[in-house]
Motif scaffolding. Sequence first.
Motif, PDB file in Angstrom:
ATOM      1  N   THR A 111       0.670  -4.482  15.000  1.00  0.00           N
ATOM      2  CA  THR A 111       0.510  -5.684  14.260  1.00  0.00           C
ATOM      3  C   THR A 111       1.715  -6.138  13.281  1.00  0.00           C
ATOM      4  O   THR A 111       1.516  -6.670  12.394  1.00  0.00           O
ATOM      5  CB  THR A 111      -0.850  -5.484  13.280  1.00  0.00           C
ATOM      6  N   SER A 112       2.637  -5.331  13.482  1.00  0.00           N
ATOM      7  CA  SER A 112       3.903  -5.455  12.714  1.00  0.00           C
ATOM      8  C   SER A 112       4.810  -6.730  13.191  1.00  0.00           C
ATOM      9  O   SER A 112       4.656  -7.062  14.366  1.00  0.00           O
ATOM     10  CB  SER A 112       4.778  -4.369  12.425  1.00  0.00           C
ATOM     11  N   LEU A 113       5.940  -6.900  12.641  1.00  0.00           N
ATOM     12  CA  LEU A 113       6.738  -7.938  12.889  1.00  0.00           C
ATOM     13  C   LEU A 113       7.680  -7.672  14.135  1.00  0.00           C
ATOM     14  O   LEU A 113       7.997  -8.137  15.070  1.00  0.00           O
ATOM     15  CB  LEU A 113       7.800  -8.460  11.732  1.00  0.00           C
ATOM     16  N   ARG A 114       7.770  -6.190  14.017  1.00  0.00           N
ATOM     17  CA  ARG A 114       8.567  -5.676  15.251  1.00  0.00           C
ATOM     18  C   ARG A 114       7.504  -5.103  16.286  1.00  0.00           C
ATOM     19  O   ARG A 114       7.134  -4.110  16.428  1.00  0.00           O
ATOM     20  CB  ARG A 114       9.438  -4.433  14.772  1.00  0.00           C
ATOM     21  N   GLY A 184       4.057 -13.577   9.354  1.00  0.00           N
ATOM     22  CA  GLY A 184       4.306 -12.170   8.811  1.00  0.00           C
ATOM     23  C   GLY A 184       5.625 -12.253   8.050  1.00  0.00           C
ATOM     24  O   GLY A 184       6.361 -13.128   8.421  1.00  0.00           O
ATOM     25  N   GLN A 185       6.101 -11.273   7.472  1.00  0.00           N
ATOM     26  CA  GLN A 185       7.241 -11.229   6.707  1.00  0.00           C
ATOM     27  C   GLN A 185       7.676  -9.676   6.583  1.00  0.00           C
ATOM     28  O   GLN A 185       6.869  -8.850   6.463  1.00  0.00           O
ATOM     29  CB  GLN A 185       7.284 -11.675   5.328  1.00  0.00           C
ATOM     30  N   LYS A 186       9.100  -9.316   6.332  1.00  0.00           N
ATOM     31  CA  LYS A 186       9.489  -8.121   6.355  1.00  0.00           C
ATOM     32  C   LYS A 186       9.489  -7.780   5.073  1.00  0.00           C
ATOM     33  O   LYS A 186       9.151  -6.504   4.669  1.00  0.00           O
ATOM     34  CB  LYS A 186      11.035  -8.196   6.700  1.00  0.00           C
ATOM     35  N   LYS A 187       9.486  -8.321   3.823  1.00  0.00           N
ATOM     36  CA  LYS A 187       9.573  -7.820   2.644  1.00  0.00           C
ATOM     37  C   LYS A 187       8.829  -8.765   1.793  1.00  0.00           C
ATOM     38  O   LYS A 187       9.558 -10.001   1.516  1.00  0.00           O
ATOM     39  CB  LYS A 187      11.072  -7.590   1.858  1.00  0.00           C
ATOM     40  N   SER A 191       2.062  -8.389   8.135  1.00  0.00           N
ATOM     41  CA  SER A 191       1.954  -8.333   9.400  1.00  0.00           C
ATOM     42  C   SER A 191       1.605  -9.696   9.809  1.00  0.00           C
ATOM     43  O   SER A 191       0.964 -10.350   9.034  1.00  0.00           O
ATOM     44  CB  SER A 191       0.958  -7.363  10.194  1.00  0.00           C
ATOM     45  N   ARG A 192       2.023 -10.134  10.949  1.00  0.00           N
ATOM     46  CA  ARG A 192       1.410 -11.343  11.736  1.00  0.00           C
ATOM     47  C   ARG A 192       0.154 -11.466  12.160  1.00  0.00           C
ATOM     48  O   ARG A 192      -0.454 -10.300  12.319  1.00  0.00           O
ATOM     49  CB  ARG A 192       2.427 -11.824  12.801  1.00  0.00           C
ATOM     50  N   LYS A 193      -0.466 -12.485  12.415  1.00  0.00           N
ATOM     51  CA  LYS A 193      -2.043 -12.393  12.783  1.00  0.00           C
ATOM     52  C   LYS A 193      -2.066 -13.010  14.185  1.00  0.00           C
ATOM     53  O   LYS A 193      -3.224 -13.275  14.654  1.00  0.00           O
ATOM     54  CB  LYS A 193      -2.610 -13.212  11.666  1.00  0.00           C
ATOM     55  N   PHE A 204      -3.996 -12.928  21.443  1.00  0.00           N
ATOM     56  CA  PHE A 204      -4.871 -12.643  20.343  1.00  0.00           C
ATOM     57  C   PHE A 204      -4.666 -13.071  19.065  1.00  0.00           C
ATOM     58  O   PHE A 204      -3.389 -12.945  18.718  1.00  0.00           O
ATOM     59  CB  PHE A 204      -5.829 -11.338  20.749  1.00  0.00           C
ATOM     60  N   ALA A 205      -5.565 -13.255  18.293  1.00  0.00           N
ATOM     61  CA  ALA A 205      -5.357 -13.759  16.865  1.00  0.00           C
ATOM     62  C   ALA A 205      -6.514 -13.693  16.021  1.00  0.00           C
ATOM     63  O   ALA A 205      -7.703 -13.503  16.485  1.00  0.00           O
ATOM     64  CB  ALA A 205      -4.867 -15.235  16.758  1.00  0.00           C
ATOM     65  N   TYR A 206      -6.449 -13.628  14.708  1.00  0.00           N
ATOM     66  CA  TYR A 206      -7.605 -13.704  13.888  1.00  0.00           C
ATOM     67  C   TYR A 206      -7.158 -14.288  12.568  1.00  0.00           C
ATOM     68  O   TYR A 206      -5.993 -14.656  12.265  1.00  0.00           O
ATOM     69  CB  TYR A 206      -7.956 -12.031  13.438  1.00  0.00           C
ATOM     70  N   PHE A 207      -8.409 -14.767  11.809  1.00  0.00           N
ATOM     71  CA  PHE A 207      -8.147 -15.796  10.632  1.00  0.00           C
ATOM     72  C   PHE A 207      -8.955 -15.336   9.749  1.00  0.00           C
ATOM     73  O   PHE A 207      -9.842 -14.748   9.689  1.00  0.00           O
ATOM     74  CB  PHE A 207      -8.419 -17.080  11.464  1.00  0.00           C
ATOM     75  N   ARG A 208      -8.471 -16.105   8.391  1.00  0.00           N
ATOM     76  CA  ARG A 208      -9.296 -15.527   7.304  1.00  0.00           C
ATOM     77  C   ARG A 208     -10.327 -16.641   6.916  1.00  0.00           C
ATOM     78  O   ARG A 208     -11.219 -16.259   6.032  1.00  0.00           O
ATOM     79  CB  ARG A 208      -8.308 -15.431   6.050  1.00  0.00           C
ATOM     80  N   THR A 209     -10.361 -17.911   7.514  1.00  0.00           N
ATOM     81  CA  THR A 209     -11.395 -18.679   7.010  1.00  0.00           C
ATOM     82  C   THR A 209     -12.043 -19.419   8.145  1.00  0.00           C
ATOM     83  O   THR A 209     -11.428 -19.439   9.500  1.00  0.00           O
ATOM     84  CB  THR A 209     -10.799 -19.920   6.214  1.00  0.00           C
TER      85      THR A 209
END
Length: 239
Positions: A111-114, A184-187, A191-193, A204-209
Amino acid sequence: GLIGSLRWWYEALVRGLGGYACDPTGNNRCPDKDGKRCVACELFGCTGWARKFRLRVLDSNGGLIENAVGAEQEITLQFLELRPMSEEEKWLLANAVEIAARYGAIGGKTTSLRQVQGLVKLAKPVDKPGLQKDAVRQWLRGFRRVKHKPKWADLRYFIFVPNKALSEDPREIARRVDPGFLLGQKKPERSRKIFVFKRPDRTFAYFRTKETYQKVLKEWGATFRSEGIKTGEEVLHEL
């Protein structure tokens, strides 16, 4: 990395069934001021409460794998009870493993950027207790309950395309739909979604709304009509 990944899917499944699972890295993590734990911390552990199981990763000959799992390597995940686990915990854990294997990814940094490849294929069905889903929902109500934050993974707002890689740059979708959440972003680390794997292909993906979820579902429904697109709600219905 495997345990952290499995906990993440376990939490998403618990929330999808209407239960509460805390963010173990957040300010509202377990235990609370009264010593109560959420259902995820009850199994995976938290401050003052040890995990109920030990995870062993075995090779095809039954030998213990202590280093990284290689590509195309056959493995067995063996869960050894350190303290008694309830049938409901075993049911949730087994289904979390199966959902991650069939539709998502397993392993550290998925789930990280890398991005690290974490796709697996089940060699045989996962053993599960013979419980009804509604009985598990009822059992979840006996644990710590707090309204969870929309940014936490909830299986009801997942979209899976198990056999196709998204051709469009996920960052473009994120910027168009919900850049504050999906990118996503490093600092600071976030994590990206939206997750895209190639060879083998999977998205695959997930969302907050509900609004952003339905917007992307409509787009992807047209794009992936023949690729077996599946919603988190459909996955939950099949349990």
